[in-house]
Design an enzyme around this catalytic site. Structure first.
Site, PDB file in Angstrom:
ATOM      1  CG  HIS A 162      -1.543   6.812  -0.941  1.00  0.00           C
ATOM      2  ND1 HIS A 162      -2.873   6.163  -2.187  1.00  0.00           N
ATOM      3  CD2 HIS A 162      -2.229   6.202   0.574  1.00  0.00           C
ATOM      4  CE1 HIS A 162      -3.876   5.423  -1.113  1.00  0.00           C
ATOM      5  NE2 HIS A 162      -3.393   6.022   0.192  1.00  0.00           N
ATOM      6  CG  HIS A 206      -5.335   2.473   7.464  1.00  0.00           C
ATOM      7  ND1 HIS A 206      -4.372   2.210   8.085  1.00  0.00           N
ATOM      8  CD2 HIS A 206      -5.944   2.793   6.198  1.00  0.00           C
ATOM      9  CE1 HIS A 206      -3.457   3.058   6.864  1.00  0.00           C
ATOM     10  NE2 HIS A 206      -4.759   3.467   5.949  1.00  0.00           N
ATOM     11  CG  ASP A 259      -0.624   4.740   4.150  1.00  0.00           C
ATOM     12  OD1 ASP A 259      -1.067   5.056   3.422  1.00  0.00           O
ATOM     13  OD2 ASP A 259      -1.672   4.789   5.598  1.00  0.00           O
ATOM     14  CE1 TYR A 289      -5.797  10.587  -3.409  1.00  0.00           C
ATOM     15  CE2 TYR A 289      -5.204   8.319  -2.139  1.00  0.00           C
ATOM     16  CZ  TYR A 289      -5.298   9.321  -2.485  1.00  0.00           C
ATOM     17  OH  TYR A 289      -4.267  10.578  -1.046  1.00  0.00           O
ATOM     18  NE  ARG A 337      -9.261  13.073   2.990  1.00  0.00           N
ATOM     19  CZ  ARG A 337     -10.300  13.958   2.255  1.00  0.00           C
ATOM     20  NH1 ARG A 337     -10.670  14.848   2.751  1.00  0.00           N
ATOM     21  NH2 ARG A 337     -11.261  13.438   1.540  1.00  0.00           N
ATOM     22  CD  GLN A 377      -0.796  10.194   1.575  1.00  0.00           C
ATOM     23  OE1 GLN A 377      -0.464   9.708   1.907  1.00  0.00           O
ATOM     24  NE2 GLN A 377      -1.963  10.178   0.050  1.00  0.00           N
ATOM     25  CG  HIS A 427      -1.684   1.261   1.420  1.00  0.00           C
ATOM     26  ND1 HIS A 427      -3.065   0.671   0.098  1.00  0.00           N
ATOM     27  CD2 HIS A 427      -2.186   2.065   1.697  1.00  0.00           C
ATOM     28  CE1 HIS A 427      -3.945   2.243   1.218  1.00  0.00           C
ATOM     29  NE2 HIS A 427      -3.383   2.994   1.238  1.00  0.00           N
ATOM     30  CD  GLU A 433      -6.127   6.247   7.909  1.00  0.00           C
ATOM     31  OE1 GLU A 433      -6.931   6.186   7.342  1.00  0.00           O
ATOM     32  OE2 GLU A 433      -4.578   6.749   8.147  1.00  0.00           O
ATOM     33  NE  ARG A 477     -13.030   9.371   4.582  1.00  0.00           N
ATOM     34  CZ  ARG A 477     -12.342   9.812   4.158  1.00  0.00           C
ATOM     35  NH1 ARG A 477     -11.995  10.435   3.354  1.00  0.00           N
ATOM     36  NH2 ARG A 477     -11.100   9.113   4.510  1.00  0.00           N
ATOM     37  CG  HIS A 487      -7.857   3.612   2.369  1.00  0.00           C
ATOM     38  ND1 HIS A 487      -8.116   4.292   1.380  1.00  0.00           N
ATOM     39  CD2 HIS A 487      -6.461   3.221   2.531  1.00  0.00           C
ATOM     40  CE1 HIS A 487      -6.791   4.998   0.597  1.00  0.00           C
ATOM     41  NE2 HIS A 487      -6.194   4.800   1.484  1.00  0.00           N
TER      42      HIS A 487
HETATM   43 ZN    ZN Z   1      -3.943   4.794   1.937  1.00  0.00          ZN
END
Ligand code: ZN
Length: 335
Positions: free
Chosen positions: A16, A200, A251, A74, A35, A19, A14, A166, A139, A163
């Site tokens: 991203h 998570h 992550d 994403y 976030r 980030q 996992h 979390e 979500r 996800h």
């Molecule tokens: Zn993630």
């Protein structure tokens, strides 16, 4: 000649990659403040930048011993193709987990409909990329979206990553909207099966852990990120006693070191259980490699070598090397 130990490559189930740019930047705020900063970075991404910055992050992963990764993506279709090229350049076996995003987030995250999302998946599958399905979260995906993606995953035999649990707020919102906790909603919509990895599961309750076990789904833990974001402790006793398959992910890429992820995981388990050797070294190394490959649907990925002449391993008895790796080394011992 230096003595070396060959091991299966570590698998980062996992990531991203974008980030990585946030490390050190937002240590003052809570998860939701972090976030917001993440969204600011995501807003500015373009394919050329993704190609170069992801290649640098994947090169860091490769140097740290990750030879395969699942990029939970994403930030757009053209950027997904750039991520695949970046991984190829860095020598990482990549599975592009293309996120379905129906609501919330930024415009660029969202597809218009599940059909629009599945068209993007098909388009990537016709290139040489390995692709997995990734409804972002309960979500971001309504029940209709989850239903349709669950059906497609089953029909096509693709891995599905999502996800869930979390943050407590996500559970409260899911209960308010559906009268169900997130993993129960995934089960009802056909998104929970043996090719599912829930990322998570930090606040999963006993009923959700039972569902994971019943459906043969796995869980990806991201210990250094979950610590950094203050997510909480995963329910390790409940996961382990039910035999739920665990794997690891870097992550947010605040740290890129599989040994550190495994050490944080075992350290958490020891603190929770008030005893030592909860998971065991062989199982930890499997969590860091073969279990991640299984979660990504990979049959083959490159091995790594450990430099037994490295100062971190000086004086370690041959029979203790694997334990010393997990408990006493950083990724610089790996080549
Ligand atoms: Zn993630």
């Amino acid at each position: 000649m230096q003595a070396r130990l060959r091991l299966p490559g570590f698998v980062n189930a996992h990531s991203h990659a974008f980030q990585r740019a946030l490390r050190g930047k937002v240590e003052g705020g809570d998860f939701w403040a972090w976030r917001e900063s993440m969204l600011d970075v995501a807003k500015c991404l373009a394919p050329g930048h993704v190609r170069s910055s992801y290649a640098a992050t994947y090169a860091e992963m490769r140097a740290a011993g990750y030879t395969a990764a699942g990029e939970f993506h994403y930030v757009g279709l053209a950027e997904a193709e750039a991520a695949v090229e970046a991984a190829r350049e860095a020598g990482i076996e990549l599975v592009l987990l293309l996120a379905a995003y129906g609501r919330g987030g930024l415009d660029r995250f969202r597809q218009e409909s599940p059909a629009d999302y599945l068209r993007q998946v098909e388009s990537l599958r016709t290139s040489s990329a390995r692709v997995g399905l990734a409804p972002h979260s309960v979500r971001a995906c309504s029940r209709d979206w989850l239903d349709e993606i669950g059906r497609y995953a089953e029909r096509e035999g693709l891995v599905l990553h999502v996800h869930a649990d979390e943050q407590p707020r996500e559970i409260e919102e899911c209960l308010a909207e559906h009268g169900l906790r997130p993993i129960a909603l995934l089960a009802e919509t056909g998104c929970l099966g043996p090719r599912t990895t829930v990322v998570h599961a930090t606040h999963a309750d006993a009923s959700e852990l039972d569902l994971l076990a019943e459906h043969g789904a796995g869980v990806c833990l991201c210990p250094t990120t979950e610590a950094n974001l203050g997510d909480g402790f995963p329910p390790l006793a409940g996961l382990l006693e039910r035999g739920i398959q665990l794997c690891i992910g870097s992550d947010s890429n605040v740290r890129i070191d599989p040994l550190e992820e495994l050490r944080e995981l075992e350290g958490t388990a020891r603190r929770q259980e008030l005893r030592r050797n909860v998971i065991g070294v062989d199982q930890l190394l499997a969590i860091g490699s073969t279990a991640g490959a299984h979660a990504l649907g990979l049959d083959a990925w490159p091995e790594v070598e450990v430099d037994l002449g490295h100062p971190s391993l000086a004086g370690v008895e041959p029979g203790d090397v694997r334990a010393a790796l997990v408990h006493g080394c950083g990724a610089d011992v790996i080549s």
